[in-house]
Design a protein around this motif. Structure first.
Motif, PDB file in Angstrom:
ATOM      1  N   TYR A   1     -27.927  -7.310 -21.669  1.00 24.43           N
ATOM      2  CA  TYR A   1     -26.535  -7.436 -22.104  1.00 24.43           C
ATOM      3  C   TYR A   1     -25.829  -8.541 -21.314  1.00 24.43           C
ATOM      4  O   TYR A   1     -25.107  -9.358 -21.893  1.00 24.43           O
ATOM      5  CB  TYR A   1     -25.811  -6.100 -21.919  1.00 24.43           C
ATOM      6  CG  TYR A   1     -24.371  -6.148 -22.336  1.00 24.43           C
ATOM      7  CD1 TYR A   1     -24.000  -5.948 -23.667  1.00 24.43           C
ATOM      8  CD2 TYR A   1     -23.362  -6.416 -21.409  1.00 24.43           C
ATOM      9  CE1 TYR A   1     -22.666  -6.010 -24.061  1.00 24.43           C
ATOM     10  CE2 TYR A   1     -22.030  -6.480 -21.799  1.00 24.43           C
ATOM     11  CZ  TYR A   1     -21.697  -6.283 -23.114  1.00 24.43           C
ATOM     12  OH  TYR A   1     -20.378  -6.352 -23.498  1.00 24.43           O
TER      13      TYR A   1
ATOM     14  N   TYR B   1     -20.097   3.818 -16.142  1.00 23.27           N
ATOM     15  CA  TYR B   1     -21.126   2.981 -16.778  1.00 23.27           C
ATOM     16  C   TYR B   1     -20.843   1.512 -16.485  1.00 23.27           C
ATOM     17  O   TYR B   1     -19.730   1.022 -16.690  1.00 23.27           O
ATOM     18  CB  TYR B   1     -21.150   3.250 -18.279  1.00 23.27           C
ATOM     19  CG  TYR B   1     -22.214   2.498 -19.044  1.00 23.27           C
ATOM     20  CD1 TYR B   1     -23.520   2.417 -18.574  1.00 23.27           C
ATOM     21  CD2 TYR B   1     -21.907   1.887 -20.245  1.00 23.27           C
ATOM     22  CE1 TYR B   1     -24.498   1.744 -19.286  1.00 23.27           C
ATOM     23  CE2 TYR B   1     -22.883   1.205 -20.974  1.00 23.27           C
ATOM     24  CZ  TYR B   1     -24.178   1.142 -20.485  1.00 23.27           C
ATOM     25  OH  TYR B   1     -25.153   0.464 -21.188  1.00 23.27           O
TER      26      TYR B   1
ATOM     27  N   PRO C   1     -24.963   5.238 -20.288  1.00 25.88           N
ATOM     28  CA  PRO C   1     -23.814   4.942 -21.153  1.00 25.88           C
ATOM     29  C   PRO C   1     -22.830   6.102 -21.300  1.00 25.88           C
ATOM     30  O   PRO C   1     -21.675   5.894 -21.662  1.00 25.88           O
ATOM     31  CB  PRO C   1     -24.442   4.593 -22.503  1.00 25.88           C
ATOM     32  CG  PRO C   1     -25.847   4.269 -22.212  1.00 25.88           C
ATOM     33  CD  PRO C   1     -26.234   5.026 -20.977  1.00 25.88           C
ATOM     34  N   GLU C   2     -23.263   7.314 -21.010  1.00 21.09           N
ATOM     35  CA  GLU C   2     -22.388   8.483 -21.126  1.00 21.09           C
ATOM     36  C   GLU C   2     -21.543   8.708 -19.872  1.00 21.09           C
ATOM     37  O   GLU C   2     -20.629   9.532 -19.879  1.00 21.09           O
ATOM     38  CB  GLU C   2     -23.239   9.739 -21.401  1.00 21.09           C
ATOM     39  CG  GLU C   2     -24.089   9.642 -22.648  1.00 21.09           C
ATOM     40  CD  GLU C   2     -23.256   9.452 -23.909  1.00 21.09           C
ATOM     41  OE1 GLU C   2     -22.229  10.138 -24.053  1.00 21.09           O
ATOM     42  OE2 GLU C   2     -23.626   8.612 -24.753  1.00 21.09           O
TER      43      GLU C   2
ATOM     44  N   ASP D   1     -18.820   7.977 -16.840  1.00 23.57           N
ATOM     45  CA  ASP D   1     -17.525   7.307 -16.691  1.00 23.57           C
ATOM     46  C   ASP D   1     -17.646   5.989 -15.939  1.00 23.57           C
ATOM     47  O   ASP D   1     -16.828   5.093 -16.126  1.00 23.57           O
ATOM     48  CB  ASP D   1     -16.531   8.207 -15.948  1.00 23.57           C
ATOM     49  CG  ASP D   1     -16.084   9.383 -16.790  1.00 23.57           C
ATOM     50  OD1 ASP D   1     -16.229   9.333 -18.033  1.00 23.57           O
ATOM     51  OD2 ASP D   1     -15.585  10.361 -16.202  1.00 23.57           O
TER      52      ASP D   1
ATOM     53  N   LYS E   1     -13.267  -7.512 -17.487  1.00 23.10           N
ATOM     54  CA  LYS E   1     -13.765  -8.828 -17.894  1.00 23.10           C
ATOM     55  C   LYS E   1     -12.667  -9.881 -18.024  1.00 23.10           C
ATOM     56  O   LYS E   1     -12.862 -11.041 -17.665  1.00 23.10           O
ATOM     57  CB  LYS E   1     -14.510  -8.692 -19.226  1.00 23.10           C
ATOM     58  CG  LYS E   1     -15.085  -9.961 -19.758  1.00 23.10           C
ATOM     59  CD  LYS E   1     -15.793  -9.709 -21.073  1.00 23.10           C
ATOM     60  CE  LYS E   1     -16.284 -10.999 -21.656  1.00 23.10           C
ATOM     61  NZ  LYS E   1     -16.922 -10.788 -22.950  1.00 23.10           N
TER      62      LYS E   1
ATOM     63  N   ILE F   1     -21.627  -1.359 -17.845  1.00 21.00           N
ATOM     64  CA  ILE F   1     -21.157  -2.248 -18.920  1.00 21.00           C
ATOM     65  C   ILE F   1     -19.704  -1.942 -19.269  1.00 21.00           C
ATOM     66  O   ILE F   1     -18.904  -2.860 -19.470  1.00 21.00           O
ATOM     67  CB  ILE F   1     -22.070  -2.166 -20.160  1.00 21.00           C
ATOM     68  CG1 ILE F   1     -23.425  -2.808 -19.833  1.00 21.00           C
ATOM     69  CG2 ILE F   1     -21.424  -2.841 -21.369  1.00 21.00           C
ATOM     70  CD1 ILE F   1     -24.459  -2.723 -20.955  1.00 21.00           C
ATOM     71  N   GLN F   2     -19.337  -0.679 -19.300  1.00 27.29           N
ATOM     72  CA  GLN F   2     -17.949  -0.335 -19.605  1.00 27.29           C
ATOM     73  C   GLN F   2     -17.012  -0.808 -18.498  1.00 27.29           C
ATOM     74  O   GLN F   2     -15.924  -1.311 -18.768  1.00 27.29           O
ATOM     75  CB  GLN F   2     -17.784   1.172 -19.835  1.00 27.29           C
ATOM     76  CG  GLN F   2     -16.416   1.527 -20.362  1.00 27.29           C
ATOM     77  CD  GLN F   2     -16.091   0.814 -21.672  1.00 27.29           C
ATOM     78  OE1 GLN F   2     -16.863   0.857 -22.627  1.00 27.29           O
ATOM     79  NE2 GLN F   2     -14.960   0.127 -21.721  1.00 27.29           N
ATOM     80  N   THR F   3     -17.447  -0.665 -17.244  1.00 24.95           N
ATOM     81  CA  THR F   3     -16.642  -1.171 -16.128  1.00 24.95           C
ATOM     82  C   THR F   3     -16.437  -2.671 -16.277  1.00 24.95           C
ATOM     83  O   THR F   3     -15.327  -3.177 -16.123  1.00 24.95           O
ATOM     84  CB  THR F   3     -17.318  -0.839 -14.782  1.00 24.95           C
ATOM     85  OG1 THR F   3     -17.419   0.584 -14.661  1.00 24.95           O
ATOM     86  CG2 THR F   3     -16.530  -1.407 -13.612  1.00 24.95           C
ATOM     87  N   TYR F   4     -17.511  -3.382 -16.599  1.00 25.85           N
ATOM     88  CA  TYR F   4     -17.416  -4.828 -16.818  1.00 25.85           C
ATOM     89  C   TYR F   4     -16.427  -5.147 -17.944  1.00 25.85           C
ATOM     90  O   TYR F   4     -15.560  -6.012 -17.796  1.00 25.85           O
ATOM     91  CB  TYR F   4     -18.806  -5.391 -17.139  1.00 25.85           C
ATOM     92  CG  TYR F   4     -18.777  -6.829 -17.566  1.00 25.85           C
ATOM     93  CD1 TYR F   4     -18.582  -7.848 -16.635  1.00 25.85           C
ATOM     94  CD2 TYR F   4     -18.928  -7.190 -18.900  1.00 25.85           C
ATOM     95  CE1 TYR F   4     -18.539  -9.182 -17.028  1.00 25.85           C
ATOM     96  CE2 TYR F   4     -18.894  -8.507 -19.301  1.00 25.85           C
ATOM     97  CZ  TYR F   4     -18.696  -9.496 -18.361  1.00 25.85           C
ATOM     98  OH  TYR F   4     -18.648 -10.804 -18.753  1.00 25.85           O
ATOM     99  N   LYS F   5     -16.533  -4.443 -19.058  1.00 24.54           N
ATOM    100  CA  LYS F   5     -15.624  -4.686 -20.182  1.00 24.54           C
ATOM    101  C   LYS F   5     -14.173  -4.430 -19.796  1.00 24.54           C
ATOM    102  O   LYS F   5     -13.270  -5.133 -20.240  1.00 24.54           O
ATOM    103  CB  LYS F   5     -16.008  -3.809 -21.379  1.00 24.54           C
ATOM    104  CG  LYS F   5     -17.272  -4.249 -22.072  1.00 24.54           C
ATOM    105  CD  LYS F   5     -17.595  -3.304 -23.217  1.00 24.54           C
ATOM    106  CE  LYS F   5     -18.834  -3.716 -23.963  1.00 24.54           C
ATOM    107  NZ  LYS F   5     -19.130  -2.788 -25.084  1.00 24.54           N
ATOM    108  N   ASN F   6     -13.961  -3.411 -18.954  1.00 22.76           N
ATOM    109  CA  ASN F   6     -12.599  -3.059 -18.538  1.00 22.76           C
ATOM    110  C   ASN F   6     -11.938  -4.139 -17.683  1.00 22.76           C
ATOM    111  O   ASN F   6     -10.712  -4.248 -17.669  1.00 22.76           O
ATOM    112  CB  ASN F   6     -12.593  -1.739 -17.765  1.00 22.76           C
ATOM    113  CG  ASN F   6     -12.920  -0.555 -18.640  1.00 22.76           C
ATOM    114  OD1 ASN F   6     -12.882  -0.619 -19.866  1.00 22.76           O
ATOM    115  ND2 ASN F   6     -13.263   0.557 -18.006  1.00 22.76           N
TER     116      ASN F   6
END
Length: 150
Positions: A25, A74, A69-70, A72, A83, A76-81
């Motif tokens: 990713y 995660y 991915p499940e 809190d 970015k 990738i989600q931290t990165y998206k938050n």
């Protein structure tokens, strides 16, 4: 290296395939020592967990980010938050007690990334000024924790 560190609160184990999905990713390869630590203690904490960063002060690490991915935390989600406040080719891997993150810095290449501190408040004002050098590698970070940790 890292032998004097104590790993705690390890979460459900992860596997190399989950790590490779995140690498794909991001378009990077994580340092081997980071992968080794992640497989040993997934999304846990480390003791000692504090050190000093010049021009920034004390840093107290909380949790390494998760490859689930499940979760809190995660990665990738931290990165998206965050970015929108990150410089390109910088990726978080652990959060600290003040809402900041230690990140891998791949701006100089993809062989062995440097470790930087991303300050969320500074980055809100200026992405570049929100980055503080910590050390030249993940292995050096482990030594820093062992030698300066408190």
């Amino acid at each position: 290296m890292g032998d004097q560190l104590e790993w705690r609160r390890c979460q459900k184990p992860t596997d190399i395939n989950s790590i490779r999905k995140v690498e794909s990713y991001f378009g990077i390869r994580f340092p081997e020592k980071f992968i080794e630590v992640t497989l040993k203690c997934h999304s846990g904490t480390v003791l000692p967990n504090a050190f000093y960063v010049e021009d920034r002060g004390d840093v107290v690490l909380n949790d390494f980010l998760s490859f689930d991915p499940e979760d809190d935390l995660y990665i990738i989600q931290t990165y998206k938050n965050i970015k929108d406040r990150l410089i390109e080719n910088i990726y978080p891997f652990v959060n600290d007690a003040s809402g900041d993150c230690l990140c891998f810095d791949y701006r100089e290449g993809d062989i062995e990334p440097k470790v930087v501190l991303w300050d969320h408040e500074e980055a809100f004002l200026d992405k570049e000024k929100g980055i503080f050098p910590v050390c030249d590698s993940f292995e050096e970070l482990l030594l820093l924790l062992e030698n300066e940790g408190y």
